[in-house]
Design a protein around this motif. Structure first.
Motif, short mmCIF file in Angstrom:
data_model
loop_
_atom_site.label_atom_id
_atom_site.label_comp_id
_atom_site.label_asym_id
_atom_site.label_seq_id
_atom_site.Cartn_x
_atom_site.Cartn_y
_atom_site.Cartn_z
N ILE A 58 -8.10 39.89 -16.08
CA ILE A 58 -8.87 39.03 -15.17
C ILE A 58 -9.85 38.17 -15.97
N ALA A 59 -10.08 36.94 -15.49
CA ALA A 59 -11.11 36.08 -16.05
C ALA A 59 -11.91 35.47 -14.91
N VAL A 60 -13.18 35.22 -15.15
CA VAL A 60 -14.08 34.67 -14.13
C VAL A 60 -14.75 33.42 -14.69
N ASP A 61 -14.66 32.34 -13.93
CA ASP A 61 -15.17 31.03 -14.35
C ASP A 61 -16.47 30.73 -13.63
N ASP A 62 -17.51 30.41 -14.41
CA ASP A 62 -18.76 29.99 -13.78
C ASP A 62 -19.24 28.63 -14.28
N TRP A 63 -18.50 28.02 -15.19
CA TRP A 63 -18.99 26.78 -15.80
C TRP A 63 -18.86 25.58 -14.87
N GLN A 64 -17.89 25.58 -13.94
CA GLN A 64 -17.68 24.41 -13.10
C GLN A 64 -18.85 24.15 -12.15
N LYS A 68 -24.26 28.97 -13.34
CA LYS A 68 -23.96 30.39 -13.57
C LYS A 68 -23.53 31.12 -12.31
N GLU A 69 -23.06 30.38 -11.31
CA GLU A 69 -22.49 31.01 -10.13
C GLU A 69 -20.97 30.90 -10.20
N VAL A 70 -20.29 31.95 -9.80
CA VAL A 70 -18.84 32.05 -9.98
C VAL A 70 -18.10 30.99 -9.16
N ALA A 71 -17.28 30.21 -9.87
CA ALA A 71 -16.53 29.12 -9.24
C ALA A 71 -15.05 29.45 -9.09
N GLY A 72 -14.59 30.47 -9.80
CA GLY A 72 -13.17 30.81 -9.70
C GLY A 72 -12.85 32.12 -10.39
N VAL A 73 -11.80 32.77 -9.92
CA VAL A 73 -11.33 34.02 -10.49
C VAL A 73 -9.85 33.85 -10.82
N TYR A 74 -9.46 34.22 -12.03
CA TYR A 74 -8.07 34.13 -12.46
C TYR A 74 -7.51 35.54 -12.63
N ILE A 75 -6.35 35.77 -12.05
CA ILE A 75 -5.63 37.03 -12.23
C ILE A 75 -4.33 36.69 -12.95
#
Length: 252
Positions: A58-64, A68-75
């Motif tokens: 899993i990866a979690v994206d907060d840069w977009q 620093k709030e989560v913008a996306g989760v990749y599975i």
């Protein structure tokens, strides 16, 4: 299409219309990355694209979101160790290639121009480079419970949609028209091909949409499932468009 019975009741990841749960613990998009670390544990790496949990797939994206709030989760169902990963086919690793693949591309007279020692050198360099990519060292092995229906490695988009046809709203994945010409570039609307597919979502935190994307390689392999959170700029644009539409309706 005949559907296989897939039990999603014990899935590690369960995705709801707003947010998701990991091993029964609630997580919400648009919240600080620290909230996710409390549930998932310390990330293995921080790349330019996302925080990566190598053992979870899993990866979690907060840069977009720039806050620093989560913008996306990749599975992830594929990584750099897959045949696709070794041959420059993964969406975020077009420059990654195994020594064996380089050797196979450089043939002359039935023999490769790349020596065995060069192949070993390329592969050794790749092992050092892997940490810079978003792809976890281990892929996600379990089935994902997406709105009560399965998504797992090896599934084609038409198979996933066959389950989602039972949703009480239109929740099927449709091809994302990257060049905005209104044409499905695959030439078909019923078969899987390389590219992105998106399913509609619901308004969640702060009225912003939670949506879903499937990304496939050119070899029609499911690369990853992304759970996305609408950006503030996209939210503002959507609301302006909706208001304009309602205004035109009232004038008719």
């Amino acid at each position: 299409m005949k559907k296989e019975t897939i039990d999603v009741s014990q899935a590690i990841v369960k995705i709801d219309s707003c947010g998701l749960t990991y091993k029964g613990k609630k997580l919400e998009l648009g919240t600080p990355i620290e909230d996710w670390i409390k549930v998932l544990g310390k990330p293995s790496r921080d790349t330019d694209l996302a925080y990566v949990w190598d053992d979870l797939g899993i990866a979690v994206d907060d840069w977009q979101n720039n806050n620093k709030e989560v913008a996306g989760v990749y599975i992830f169902f594929l990584n750099l160790d897959s045949p696709e990963g070794k041959s420059q086919q993964l969406n975020h690793a077009r420059d990654f290639e195994s020594g064996e693949n380089i050797a196979a591309r450089n043939m002359e007279g039935g023999k490769s121009l790349i020596t065995d020692d060069q192949v070993k050198k390329f592969n050794a360099e790749n092992e050092l480079k892997k940490k810079n990519y978003i792809y976890p060292f281990k892929v996600y092995k379990d089935v994902v419970n997406l709105n009560g229906f399965p998504v797992k490695a090896g599934m084609k988009v038409e198979e996933i949609n066959s389950y989602r046809a039972d949703l009480p709203y239109s929740g099927k994945f449709g091809y994302v028209d990257e060049d905005i010409d209104g044409v499905n570039d695959s030439g078909t609307t019923t078969e899987t091909f390389g590219g992105d597919y998106r399913a509609p979502g619901a308004e969640c935190k702060d009225g912003r949409l939670q949506y879903y994307e499937l990304t496939y390689t050119a070899t029609k392999k499911l690369e990853y499932l992304k759970i996305g959170y609408e950006s503030k700029s996209d939210y503002d644009s959507r609301k302006v468009s909706e208001a304009s539409f309602e205004e035109r309706k009232e004038k008719k």
